[in-house]
Design a protein around this motif. Structure first.
Motif, PDB file in Angstrom:
ATOM      1  N   SER A 119       0.812  -1.259   0.081  1.00  0.00           N
ATOM      2  CA  SER A 119      -0.014  -0.071   0.028  1.00  0.00           C
ATOM      3  C   SER A 119       0.820   1.221   0.059  1.00  0.00           C
ATOM      4  O   SER A 119       0.608   2.152  -0.702  1.00  0.00           O
ATOM      5  CB  SER A 119      -1.151   0.056   1.280  1.00  0.00           C
ATOM      6  N   THR A 123       0.765   3.936  -2.907  1.00  0.00           N
ATOM      7  CA  THR A 123       0.414   5.603  -2.575  1.00  0.00           C
ATOM      8  C   THR A 123       1.422   6.432  -2.896  1.00  0.00           C
ATOM      9  O   THR A 123       1.173   7.545  -3.487  1.00  0.00           O
ATOM     10  CB  THR A 123       0.457   5.681  -0.605  1.00  0.00           C
ATOM     11  N   ILE A 127       0.675   9.467  -5.730  1.00  0.00           N
ATOM     12  CA  ILE A 127       0.858  10.851  -5.486  1.00  0.00           C
ATOM     13  C   ILE A 127       1.806  11.376  -6.535  1.00  0.00           C
ATOM     14  O   ILE A 127       1.593  12.598  -6.894  1.00  0.00           O
ATOM     15  CB  ILE A 127       1.428  11.048  -4.084  1.00  0.00           C
TER      16      ILE A 127
ATOM     17  N   PRO B  12      -6.087  11.852  -5.958  1.00  0.00           N
ATOM     18  CA  PRO B  12      -5.273  10.930  -5.178  1.00  0.00           C
ATOM     19  C   PRO B  12      -5.796  10.856  -3.957  1.00  0.00           C
ATOM     20  O   PRO B  12      -5.281   9.609  -3.138  1.00  0.00           O
ATOM     21  CB  PRO B  12      -3.875  12.071  -4.931  1.00  0.00           C
ATOM     22  N   THR B  13      -6.769  11.519  -3.088  1.00  0.00           N
ATOM     23  CA  THR B  13      -7.073  11.097  -1.864  1.00  0.00           C
ATOM     24  C   THR B  13      -7.863   9.714  -2.173  1.00  0.00           C
ATOM     25  O   THR B  13      -7.648   8.782  -1.399  1.00  0.00           O
ATOM     26  CB  THR B  13      -8.173  12.065  -1.460  1.00  0.00           C
ATOM     27  N   THR B  16      -5.566   6.785  -2.628  1.00  0.00           N
ATOM     28  CA  THR B  16      -4.790   6.399  -1.331  1.00  0.00           C
ATOM     29  C   THR B  16      -5.746   5.575  -0.516  1.00  0.00           C
ATOM     30  O   THR B  16      -5.303   4.522   0.165  1.00  0.00           O
ATOM     31  CB  THR B  16      -4.209   7.906  -0.611  1.00  0.00           C
ATOM     32  N   ALA B  19      -5.807   2.449  -1.867  1.00  0.00           N
ATOM     33  CA  ALA B  19      -4.457   1.319  -1.592  1.00  0.00           C
ATOM     34  C   ALA B  19      -4.426   1.093  -0.235  1.00  0.00           C
ATOM     35  O   ALA B  19      -4.156  -0.005  -0.015  1.00  0.00           O
ATOM     36  CB  ALA B  19      -3.321   2.486  -1.969  1.00  0.00           C
ATOM     37  N   LEU B  20      -4.744   1.732   0.848  1.00  0.00           N
ATOM     38  CA  LEU B  20      -4.858   1.494   2.257  1.00  0.00           C
ATOM     39  C   LEU B  20      -6.037   0.380   2.252  1.00  0.00           C
ATOM     40  O   LEU B  20      -5.433  -0.671   2.968  1.00  0.00           O
ATOM     41  CB  LEU B  20      -5.167   2.720   3.004  1.00  0.00           C
TER      42      LEU B  20
END
Lengths: 181, 109
Positions: A119, A123, A127, B12-13, B16, B19-20
């Motif tokens: 992860s 991330t 970004i 991206p928020t 992310t 991804a988490l």
């Protein structure tokens, strides 16, 4: 709307600020629910965490301009999948004592490191990438979803219904086998 | 406009968070001992993938219908997967009186 917006962003008690707060609450629900679902000691608590996580994800879908998908998320995941898992836990998982020892090599720090690496790398990738923004050619309303579902994606739609039918029949057959009477 | 309160309007928020969720799911799958726990973690992974589809659908795709349709299909497949997986778990439980994944190694034959 308000002329007094500070340069860093909307004020907390303006409309935009409240929207942002609701979004942060949805994100917090998603991540907290995911943490509970993957770490809780007892499976019933994991299912409760899964439900919290799904409600949070539904909130995120709502922010992504898709109230229909958000509704289906709550209907299908919270209403059907999570309840099915809860029933399976009631049927098949007595409060069995956790057997100590004989854990695999991936349990513990190694599993955590693998997940954190995955992860974290994703991330960083997210970004660093410069995502393109394209113009919309439709609005993505429920009406358009219905039209596309039954024209462009009609084949997949029918296949999914067959898959669901076979899955339900197969689940009945598998779960019933070996049962007397 | 770089306050935490405007995060909902940036791609991206969502990616992310997706991804988490994926990482949490992977951790759950490798660390759980019971089959039902692994199924729960797999649902987390599917939720992360679905969230990614919806985020790209909102921010980069020209046609914002496609991602929603795809998310609906993911939901249908996840429901089928949960039904089949849980019935297999129940059948295993009837045979071995346990849902621990290590008790099912007899299935190797």
């Amino acid at each position: 709307m308000t002329p007094m917006v500070p340069p860093t962003g909307p004020a907390l008690f303006s409309v935009e600020g409240m929207v942002g707060m609701v979004f942060l609450v949805a994100v917090a629900m998603t991540l907290t629910g995911g943490l509970i679902a993957s770490n809780a000691e007892r499976l019933v608590r994991a299912v409760a965490g899964l439900i919290i996580c799904f409600v949070g994800v539904a909130g995120l879908y709502f922010f992504l301009n898709s109230p229909f998908v958000a509704m289906m998320q709550i209907l299908i995941y919270v209403g059907a999948v999570a309840v099915t898992i809860a029933f399976a836990i009631m049927l098949a998982a007595p409060e069995q004592a956790n057997k100590p020892g004989s854990t695999g090599p991936l349990v513990g720090p190694f599993g955590f490191a693998a997940a954190a690496l995955l992860s974290g790398a994703l991330t960083v990738l997210v970004i660093r990438t410069d995502w393109p923004v394209r113009e919309k050619i439709t609005t993505g309303s429920v009406r358009e979803i219905g039209i596309q579902l039954l024209t462009n994606h009609a084949m997949v739609f029918e296949l999914v219904s067959i898959v669901l039918l076979i899955a339900i029949l197969g689940a009945l057959v598998i779960a019933r086998g070996g049962r007397e009477g | 406009m770089s306050s935490a309160l405007t995060l909902y309007n940036s791609l991206p928020t969502y990616l992310t968070v997706g991804a988490l969720l994926f990482g949490l799911g992977v951790y759950g799958i490798v660390s759980r001992r019971t089959l039902i726990g692994m199924l729960i973690a797999a649902e987390l992974i599917l939720a992360g993938a679905s969230l990614n589809f919806m985020a790209f659908n909102r921010f980069t795709a020209p046609d914002p219908v496609t991602g929603q349709v795809f998310a609906l299909f993911i939901m249908a497949i996840a429901a089928a997967e949960a039904a089949i997986g849980l019935s297999i778990v129940i059948a295993l439980y009837r045979q071995y009186k346990s849902i621990d994944a290590e008790d099912a190694v007899h299935l190797k034959g």
